[in-house]
Design an enzyme around this catalytic site. Structure first.
Site, PDB file in Angstrom:
ATOM      1  N   LYS A 190       0.849  -1.195   0.000  1.00  0.00           N
ATOM      2  CA  LYS A 190       0.000   0.000   0.000  1.00  0.00           C
ATOM      3  C   LYS A 190       0.880   1.239   0.000  1.00  0.00           C
ATOM      4  O   LYS A 190       1.537   1.542   0.989  1.00  0.00           O
ATOM      5  CB  LYS A 190      -0.942   0.044   1.207  1.00  0.00           C
ATOM      6  CG  LYS A 190      -2.064   1.054   0.921  1.00  0.00           C
ATOM      7  CD  LYS A 190      -2.701   1.652   2.122  1.00  0.00           C
ATOM      8  CE  LYS A 190      -1.920   2.758   2.769  1.00  0.00           C
ATOM      9  NZ  LYS A 190      -1.746   3.981   1.950  1.00  0.00           N
ATOM     10  N   GLU A 265       9.652   0.424  10.939  1.00  0.00           N
ATOM     11  CA  GLU A 265      10.720   1.409  10.725  1.00  0.00           C
ATOM     12  C   GLU A 265      10.071   2.766  10.929  1.00  0.00           C
ATOM     13  O   GLU A 265       9.374   3.254  10.044  1.00  0.00           O
ATOM     14  CB  GLU A 265      11.292   1.211   9.311  1.00  0.00           C
ATOM     15  CG  GLU A 265      12.731   1.641   9.195  1.00  0.00           C
ATOM     16  CD  GLU A 265      12.834   3.072   8.770  1.00  0.00           C
ATOM     17  OE1 GLU A 265      12.719   3.954   9.666  1.00  0.00           O
ATOM     18  OE2 GLU A 265      13.018   3.327   7.578  1.00  0.00           O
ATOM     19  N   CYS A 299      13.525   9.897   7.890  1.00  0.00           N
ATOM     20  CA  CYS A 299      13.277   9.452   9.264  1.00  0.00           C
ATOM     21  C   CYS A 299      14.516   9.542  10.148  1.00  0.00           C
ATOM     22  O   CYS A 299      14.410   9.757  11.345  1.00  0.00           O
ATOM     23  CB  CYS A 299      12.704   8.039   9.258  1.00  0.00           C
ATOM     24  SG  CYS A 299      13.588   6.933   8.170  1.00  0.00           S
ATOM     25  N   GLU A 400       9.600  15.049  16.456  1.00  0.00           N
ATOM     26  CA  GLU A 400       9.999  14.913  15.055  1.00  0.00           C
ATOM     27  C   GLU A 400       9.243  15.937  14.218  1.00  0.00           C
ATOM     28  O   GLU A 400       8.013  15.943  14.219  1.00  0.00           O
ATOM     29  CB  GLU A 400       9.701  13.492  14.561  1.00  0.00           C
ATOM     30  CG  GLU A 400      10.195  13.268  13.146  1.00  0.00           C
ATOM     31  CD  GLU A 400      10.031  11.826  12.676  1.00  0.00           C
ATOM     32  OE1 GLU A 400       9.004  11.215  12.982  1.00  0.00           O
ATOM     33  OE2 GLU A 400      10.942  11.334  11.997  1.00  0.00           O
TER      34      GLU A 400
HETATM   35  P1  ADP Z   1       2.587  10.622   7.620  1.00  0.00           P
HETATM   36  O1  ADP Z   1       1.829  11.016   8.849  1.00  0.00           O
HETATM   37  O2  ADP Z   1       3.884  11.260   7.512  1.00  0.00           O
HETATM   38  O3  ADP Z   1       1.785  10.652   6.349  1.00  0.00           O
HETATM   39  P2  ADP Z   1       2.071   7.899   8.178  1.00  0.00           P
HETATM   40  O4  ADP Z   1       2.854   7.079   9.116  1.00  0.00           O
HETATM   41  O5  ADP Z   1       0.703   8.293   8.616  1.00  0.00           O
HETATM   42  O6  ADP Z   1       2.972   9.113   7.821  1.00  0.00           O
HETATM   43  O7  ADP Z   1       1.942   7.170   6.783  1.00  0.00           O
HETATM   44  C1  ADP Z   1       2.743   6.125   6.347  1.00  0.00           C
HETATM   45  C2  ADP Z   1       1.868   5.088   5.692  1.00  0.00           C
HETATM   46  O8  ADP Z   1       0.957   4.570   6.664  1.00  0.00           O
HETATM   47  C3  ADP Z   1       0.999   5.596   4.555  1.00  0.00           C
HETATM   48  O9  ADP Z   1       0.964   4.611   3.537  1.00  0.00           O
HETATM   49  C4  ADP Z   1      -0.348   5.746   5.188  1.00  0.00           C
HETATM   50  O10 ADP Z   1      -1.423   5.622   4.275  1.00  0.00           O
HETATM   51  C5  ADP Z   1      -0.351   4.571   6.135  1.00  0.00           C
HETATM   52  N1  ADP Z   1      -1.322   4.680   7.239  1.00  0.00           N
HETATM   53  C6  ADP Z   1      -1.801   5.798   7.824  1.00  0.00           C
HETATM   54  N2  ADP Z   1      -2.681   5.488   8.804  1.00  0.00           N
HETATM   55  C7  ADP Z   1      -2.771   4.142   8.843  1.00  0.00           C
HETATM   56  C8  ADP Z   1      -3.500   3.204   9.637  1.00  0.00           C
HETATM   57  N3  ADP Z   1      -4.347   3.603  10.585  1.00  0.00           N
HETATM   58  N4  ADP Z   1      -3.304   1.889   9.408  1.00  0.00           N
HETATM   59  C9  ADP Z   1      -2.443   1.470   8.466  1.00  0.00           C
HETATM   60  N5  ADP Z   1      -1.746   2.297   7.670  1.00  0.00           N
HETATM   61  C10 ADP Z   1      -1.889   3.619   7.842  1.00  0.00           C
END
Ligand code: ADP
Length: 497
Positions: A190, A265, A299, A400
């Site tokens: 994804k 990570e 990161c 961060e």
């Molecule tokens: P940022 O806040 O910098 O966008 P995220 O950690 O939220 O970073 O996003 C990293 C990935 O995690 C993206 O692919 C995002 O769609 C996905 N993501 C965000 N929320 C969820 C969730 N509740 N469960 C699984 N994946 C998620």
């Protein structure tokens, strides 16, 4: 704008059509028929509409990955998997410029920089190809009565859900795909909703490489829907996640449903320690780029810059000067050294921290405000920013930011700086700059983080493990350790009497 025709052409991939998802070897729209828009963060222009996969689409992709895992993919020998990964590496290399352009258009990374990373990206895929033929368990001398052959076998863990962020879409995609294939797993990847284009284009290359249907599935969609379903899916054996620790925590909770194997990570607030005896001509650009690389959207960025008091004023001034001379702009311009932030949300977050820093009493020696003049006004541009007069307890020194913001903090002694460097919930990266080998070694050993660079920063080698201590996560990417994250250990106890 200095350009190269290879980078200037609009990729044919952006043909105006809604970009579909890859499920079971076919390009499909979302079952619910929905799509979302993805924008160029340098100009605000709409780039494409992309299929918005949700739980239903994830279920189809997981079912396809399971069928492939239990079916044809199981019979692929290590050398056959190696050949497929090598083919993918060749295709990524062949289309490297186009893939870099897609990264730049979708998330802003300067092309002048990404183009130099070819070896890191393609070399990493080739590294995993080699690892496909390097999977071995062990035999164990048995103490059981009678005749026994005992062994620990390594087997692929099964169906992997790979959830990636937007800060390095090409690298994250090819790394997650090639390690899973090396281990013999199948996967559902994804992409981040902010930057789905490169991962989908890599999906096309996977099919061109001859990777069988269902082995690599790519479901574009949002985190709270598609990502959440993947994390909670009872038929997914492992989640490989890269992203923020907030989301990591949600995924850890969701994955409890079937006790998935996980690798996380996550983020960081990494210390970069500059001693007065360092080669300052190297340390100045090194410390600046430890944070300004990719506009700070890395990161392991070395955002807490601890500088020995004797050189604090001079060093901070030089890093600020370096930052102020950096060329900020559209990443398609070959001269650009720093591009925009990925999204308006990220812009708000970073500019909020710029205000917080100033309210807390820190002084922005350079930068400190969003750029709005002329073409900058259309994009999400924040200049390199260096804060001085920062103390350890300020939010800009603890949280961060994920933007081009350095917090410069003075220190006096080795013991003190080690203690302060470790006083953080995170532990991803760290840097030490000194000419004293003994001191470098001692400090590097005492910093509690997954990687410590000495007289360098942000340099990565596919053979070397990368990952976090503490809230920066667990599991390692890179090196043989990475492949092991995708393997299961089975004990074989065979009575040979
Ligand atoms: P940022 O806040 O910098 O966008 P995220 O950690 O939220 O970073 O996003 C990293 C990935 O995690 C993206 O692919 C995002 O769609 C996905 N993501 C965000 N929320 C969820 C969730 N509740 N469960 C699984 N994946 C998620």
């Amino acid at each position: 704008m200095t350009t190269n025709p290879k980078f200037n052409a609009k990729p044919a991939f952006l043909d105006g059509s809604v970009k579909k998802m890859l499920i079971d070897g076919r390009w499909v729209e979302a079952k619910a028929g929905r799509s979302f828009e993805t924008f160029n963060p340098a100009t605000g222009e709409l780039l494409a509409r992309v299929a918005e996969g949700d739980a239903e689409d994830v279920d189809l992709a997981v079912a396809a990955a399971r069928r492939a895992f239990e079916g044809p993919w199981r019979s692929f020998k290590p050398n056959q998997r190696q050949n497929l990964i090598l083919k993918l590496a060749d295709l990524v290399s062949q289309h490297y410029e186009e893939l870099c352009v897609l990264d730049t258009l979708d998330m802003g990374m300067p092309i002048g920089r990404s183009i130099q990373n070819r070896e890191r990206v393609v070399g990493s895929v080739r590294y995993y190809a080699a690892q496909a033929m390097n999977i071995h368990g062990e035999t164990i001398e048995s103490s059981l009565d009678g005749e026994f052959f005992t062994a620990a076998l390594k087997e692929p863990i099964g169906v992997v859900g790979a959830i990636i962020p937007w800060n390095s879409p090409l690298f994250a995609t090819v790394k997650k795909i090639s390690v899973a294939l090396a281990a013999g797993c199948t996967l559902v990847l994804k992409p981040a909703e902010e930057a789905p284009l490169t991962p989908l284009r890599v999906g096309e290359l996977c099919l061109e490489a001859g990777i069988p249907p269902g082995v690599v599935n790519i479901v574009s969609g949002f985190g709270e829907t598609a990502g959440a379903r993947l994390s909670a899916h009872p038929d997914v054996d492992k989640i490989a996640f890269t992203g923020s620790h907030f989301t990591g925590q949600k995924i850890i909770r969701a994955s409890a449903v079937n006790v998935k194997k996980l690798s996380m990570e996550l983020g960081g607030k990494s210390p970069n320690i500059i001693f007065a005896d360092a080669n300052l001509d190297k340390a100045v650009p090194g410390a600046a780029m430890a944070t300004f690389n990719n506009a700070g959207q890395i990161c392991c960025a070395g955002t807490r810059m601890y500088v020995e008091r004797a050189i604090y004023d001079e060093f901070v001034a030089r890093v600020a000067e370096f930052g102020s001379k950096m060329r900020v702009g559209n990443g398609l311009d070959l001269q650009t050294q720093m591009g925009p932030l990925v999204s308006t949300e990220q812009l708000t977050r970073v500019t909020d921290y710029l205000k917080i820093g100033q309210q807390e009493g820190a002084e922005a020696v350079t930068g400190g405000q969003r750029l709005t003049e002329g073409a900058f006004g259309k994009g999400n541009f924040v200049p390199p920013t260096v804060f001085r007069n920062v103390s350890d307890n300020m939010r800009i020194a603890r949280e961060e930011i994920f933007g081009p913001v350095i917090s410069a903090i003075p220190f006096d002694t080795v013991d003190e700086v080690v203690q302060r460097a470790n006083d953080t919930p995170f532990g991803l990266g760290g840097g030490v700059w000194t000419r004293d080998v003994g001191k470098a070694h001692k400090v590097a050993r005492r910093i509690r983080s997954g990687t410590v660079w000495v007289n360098a920063y942000n340099v990565m080698d596919p053979s070397v493990p990368f990952g976090g201590y503490k809230m920066s996560g667990f599991g390692r990417e890179g090196g043989v350790h990475h492949v092991d994250e995708y393997l299961q250990t089975k004990a074989l106890i065979l009575n040979t009497d």
